[in-house]
Design a protein around this motif. Sequence first.
Motif, PDB file in Angstrom:
ATOM      1  N   MET A 374      -0.631 -32.978 -19.566  1.00  0.00           N
ATOM      2  CA  MET A 374       0.108 -31.965 -20.304  1.00  0.00           C
ATOM      3  C   MET A 374       0.160 -32.404 -21.770  1.00  0.00           C
ATOM      4  O   MET A 374       0.822 -33.374 -22.109  1.00  0.00           O
ATOM      5  CB  MET A 374       1.538 -31.848 -19.756  1.00  0.00           C
ATOM      6  CG  MET A 374       2.397 -30.793 -20.401  1.00  0.00           C
ATOM      7  SD  MET A 374       4.157 -30.896 -19.954  1.00  0.00           S
ATOM      8  CE  MET A 374       4.118 -30.703 -18.178  1.00  0.00           C
ATOM      9  N   VAL A 375      -0.575 -31.681 -22.618  1.00  0.00           N
ATOM     10  CA  VAL A 375      -0.542 -32.002 -24.043  1.00  0.00           C
ATOM     11  C   VAL A 375       0.499 -31.092 -24.687  1.00  0.00           C
ATOM     12  O   VAL A 375       0.409 -29.880 -24.582  1.00  0.00           O
ATOM     13  CB  VAL A 375      -1.921 -31.772 -24.705  1.00  0.00           C
ATOM     14  CG1 VAL A 375      -1.861 -32.140 -26.185  1.00  0.00           C
ATOM     15  CG2 VAL A 375      -2.990 -32.594 -23.998  1.00  0.00           C
ATOM     16  N   GLY A 417       1.218 -36.018 -26.908  1.00  0.00           N
ATOM     17  CA  GLY A 417       1.130 -35.035 -27.997  1.00  0.00           C
ATOM     18  C   GLY A 417       2.087 -35.429 -29.106  1.00  0.00           C
ATOM     19  O   GLY A 417       2.981 -36.244 -28.908  1.00  0.00           O
ATOM     20  N   ASN A 418       1.906 -34.857 -30.262  1.00  0.00           N
ATOM     21  CA  ASN A 418       2.786 -35.128 -31.386  1.00  0.00           C
ATOM     22  C   ASN A 418       3.204 -33.802 -32.014  1.00  0.00           C
ATOM     23  O   ASN A 418       4.184 -33.205 -31.628  1.00  0.00           O
ATOM     24  CB  ASN A 418       2.096 -36.015 -32.433  1.00  0.00           C
ATOM     25  CG  ASN A 418       1.652 -37.335 -31.843  1.00  0.00           C
ATOM     26  OD1 ASN A 418       2.471 -38.153 -31.455  1.00  0.00           O
ATOM     27  ND2 ASN A 418       0.337 -37.518 -31.707  1.00  0.00           N
ATOM     28  N   LYS A 419       2.374 -33.308 -32.936  1.00  0.00           N
ATOM     29  CA  LYS A 419       2.712 -32.015 -33.554  1.00  0.00           C
ATOM     30  C   LYS A 419       1.448 -31.387 -34.135  1.00  0.00           C
ATOM     31  O   LYS A 419       0.470 -32.068 -34.453  1.00  0.00           O
ATOM     32  CB  LYS A 419       3.740 -32.221 -34.666  1.00  0.00           C
ATOM     33  CG  LYS A 419       3.226 -33.074 -35.834  1.00  0.00           C
ATOM     34  CD  LYS A 419       4.251 -33.234 -36.931  1.00  0.00           C
ATOM     35  CE  LYS A 419       3.672 -34.077 -38.062  1.00  0.00           C
ATOM     36  NZ  LYS A 419       4.570 -34.298 -39.180  1.00  0.00           N
ATOM     37  N   GLY A 420       1.529 -30.047 -34.273  1.00  0.00           N
ATOM     38  CA  GLY A 420       0.424 -29.361 -34.954  1.00  0.00           C
ATOM     39  C   GLY A 420       0.918 -28.938 -36.324  1.00  0.00           C
ATOM     40  O   GLY A 420       2.130 -28.912 -36.541  1.00  0.00           O
ATOM     41  N   GLN A 430     -11.571 -33.762 -29.253  1.00  0.00           N
ATOM     42  CA  GLN A 430     -11.851 -34.049 -27.839  1.00  0.00           C
ATOM     43  C   GLN A 430     -11.339 -32.924 -26.969  1.00  0.00           C
ATOM     44  O   GLN A 430     -11.965 -32.522 -25.996  1.00  0.00           O
ATOM     45  CB  GLN A 430     -11.199 -35.367 -27.402  1.00  0.00           C
ATOM     46  CG  GLN A 430     -11.381 -35.632 -25.892  1.00  0.00           C
ATOM     47  CD  GLN A 430     -10.928 -36.991 -25.462  1.00  0.00           C
ATOM     48  OE1 GLN A 430     -11.314 -37.996 -26.046  1.00  0.00           O
ATOM     49  NE2 GLN A 430     -10.096 -37.036 -24.426  1.00  0.00           N
ATOM     50  N   LEU A 431     -10.153 -32.352 -27.338  1.00  0.00           N
ATOM     51  CA  LEU A 431      -9.620 -31.274 -26.506  1.00  0.00           C
ATOM     52  C   LEU A 431     -10.569 -30.069 -26.514  1.00  0.00           C
ATOM     53  O   LEU A 431     -10.816 -29.451 -25.492  1.00  0.00           O
ATOM     54  CB  LEU A 431      -8.234 -30.854 -27.017  1.00  0.00           C
ATOM     55  CG  LEU A 431      -7.107 -31.891 -27.041  1.00  0.00           C
ATOM     56  CD1 LEU A 431      -5.775 -31.197 -27.247  1.00  0.00           C
ATOM     57  CD2 LEU A 431      -7.066 -32.718 -25.763  1.00  0.00           C
ATOM     58  N   THR A 441       0.489 -27.240 -24.076  1.00  0.00           N
ATOM     59  CA  THR A 441       1.686 -26.416 -24.251  1.00  0.00           C
ATOM     60  C   THR A 441       1.988 -26.350 -25.750  1.00  0.00           C
ATOM     61  O   THR A 441       2.318 -27.365 -26.358  1.00  0.00           O
ATOM     62  CB  THR A 441       2.899 -27.003 -23.508  1.00  0.00           C
ATOM     63  OG1 THR A 441       2.597 -27.101 -22.121  1.00  0.00           O
ATOM     64  CG2 THR A 441       4.127 -26.124 -23.714  1.00  0.00           C
ATOM     65  N   PHE A 442       1.785 -25.195 -26.316  1.00  0.00           N
ATOM     66  CA  PHE A 442       2.135 -24.997 -27.726  1.00  0.00           C
ATOM     67  C   PHE A 442       3.620 -24.650 -27.809  1.00  0.00           C
ATOM     68  O   PHE A 442       4.111 -23.854 -27.005  1.00  0.00           O
ATOM     69  CB  PHE A 442       1.319 -23.839 -28.330  1.00  0.00           C
ATOM     70  CG  PHE A 442      -0.155 -24.110 -28.428  1.00  0.00           C
ATOM     71  CD1 PHE A 442      -1.035 -23.553 -27.508  1.00  0.00           C
ATOM     72  CD2 PHE A 442      -0.671 -24.925 -29.433  1.00  0.00           C
ATOM     73  CE1 PHE A 442      -2.399 -23.799 -27.589  1.00  0.00           C
ATOM     74  CE2 PHE A 442      -2.037 -25.174 -29.521  1.00  0.00           C
ATOM     75  CZ  PHE A 442      -2.905 -24.615 -28.591  1.00  0.00           C
TER      76      PHE A 442
END
Length: 617
Positions: A374-375, A417-420, A430-431, A441-442
């Motif tokens: 889960m990213v 994950g971190n942040k967009g 890579q994704l 998950t955005f």
Amino acid sequence: MASLSGLCSSFPSLKPNNKIGAELSSFRKDSLAVSSRSNSSFKHSVAREVSADLSKTNDVAGLKKAKQGGLEKDPKALWRRYVDWLYQHKELGLYLDVSRIGFSDEFVSEMEPRFQAAFKAMQELERGAVANPDEGRMVGHYWLRNAKLAPNPFLQVQIDKTLAAICDFADSVISGKIKPPSSPEGRFTQILSVGIGGSALGPQFVAEALAPDNPPLKIRFIDNTDPAGIDHQIAQLGPELASTLVIVISKSGGTPETRNGLLEVQKAFREAGLDFAKQGVAITQENSLLDNTARIEGWVARFPMFDWVGGRTSEMSAVGLLPAALQGVDIREMLVGASMMDEATRSTVLRKNPAALLALCWYWATDGIGSKDMVVLPYKDSLLLFSRYLQQLVMESLGKEFDLDGNRVNQGISVYGNKGSTDQHAYIQQLREGVHNFFVTFIEVLRDRPPGHDWELEPGVTCGDYLFGMLQGTRSALYANNRESITVTVQEVTPRSVGALIALYERAVGIYASLVNINAYHQPGVEAGKKAAGEVLALQKRVLAVLNEASCEDPAESLTLQEIADRCHAPDDIEMIYKIIEHMAANDRALIAEGDCGSPYSLKVFLGECNVDELYA
Ligand SMILES: O=P(O)(O)OC[C@H]1O[C@H](O)[C@H](O)[C@@H](O)[C@@H]1O
């Protein structure tokens, strides 16, 4: 800028936005089905129902078959899927888009019985069933935001009283009514939180998300037993140590890292000539080691943690609420947001239950066995720590070796994950094109800046437009290459929306755990690590005793590693003994012989004489 109607024309059936509103709202009436609360039996028996059902539906091959059809790519069909499945909590302004997860209708109907069993188990849990059977505990974090749900008046009073005490204490500290004995500012200006795991991650996430630019007290954390890290925090406080409220958080009251942090901080207070008790607060279970220490030493305040609240679900307890309140965060709004989301996630209608929808997506995307990671990608700086928070909530809840029936399942879903859009410049490559071992998950926040603060950096375009475009572009690019995603949308980052997000994921984890028939509320694996650490420290003490003895007998004598291992009666631990000595030597830990015999025995010299190459030459 293209007019809205121009944008709308790309979706032939839609007119300008009032039509969109009508279209979207027509399909999702928010009348929540009042679930009939049957007097179902214990969670165990419900689990047995679910597990009995598992043989039929936990058929990964079946899932894979359903996936062979690939993802829907026709824009009109996708729009229809978006509209059909979009969940909207209008009052919270929270939306959940699951349209880019490719679950089939057959899969949904196949899972329906398991969801109904999960809803039943959740109702039992909220009624006070022992939903954590391995530890014989109730699971009551939902009661923290609606005390009336607690199964008896005593608990209800405890919850209400603790919340009132938190608010009163925070008000008194912020107003200066409660202040440090000797500080230039004449009031507390800093919080030093000492805690780890669930006693740190929630407060850290909420501080990053909600603390104002100039909070009444600024928070920093000691969340590890790293001496350099502790020194860094204390050094940064400098003279403001005198104005620092130290909050020591530990549900068990005995976690080694937290205890070490406390001892180090108390040493710093002594060296600064400050009375720690006048600036110390404890948040822990009543009568724990920490609670008794705080009581006996007369610390400023103590707040209870309850055994029916797990560390990873404690943000709505004193653990999260006290630090947040001291930073000026409206904690009652956090509780309201969580409570509203709790009500929504009590629905027994899958499509009306956002937590169930998340669990459905997780099961589909990871085949119910954690086959994909889960990213978590919030496109908002202030939500940076949400993925770290979810790492514990999801992985410590779902990462279990056995299911409720004792089958070895090695369950879990890995989270990172971190942040967009920041992460687009790190690993999205890579994704987009690499190994397909994840779903995204955005987390979308619609409000870019407080009203009136927007600024166009080019005609008609703001920074926030770029952020929006990057999120949508990444979502589309990933989906075009068959990478699935979920999008959770909130209007803005507020105490209410943060409370709702926390509650959404707490419930989703609980429902998913039922789907895969595991106990989400214990953490046996953590104990194993703690036990092993204890064994290393015990071996270190034996090594020290052997070396001290040797230095007493003959300071010139050097022992081989094997001789040390033999004298420690631990011949098989030679590698660990080498690493212990390596670590001690790197820290210039000279051996001071017991009593006055022998001279300090420098490990550096000793280590020089036991170079691994020579040992096995
Ligand atoms: O709050 P404490 O009792 O100090 O526990 C701190 C942490 O310890 C362990 O790692 C548990 O697995 C976590 O769930 C908990 O949050």
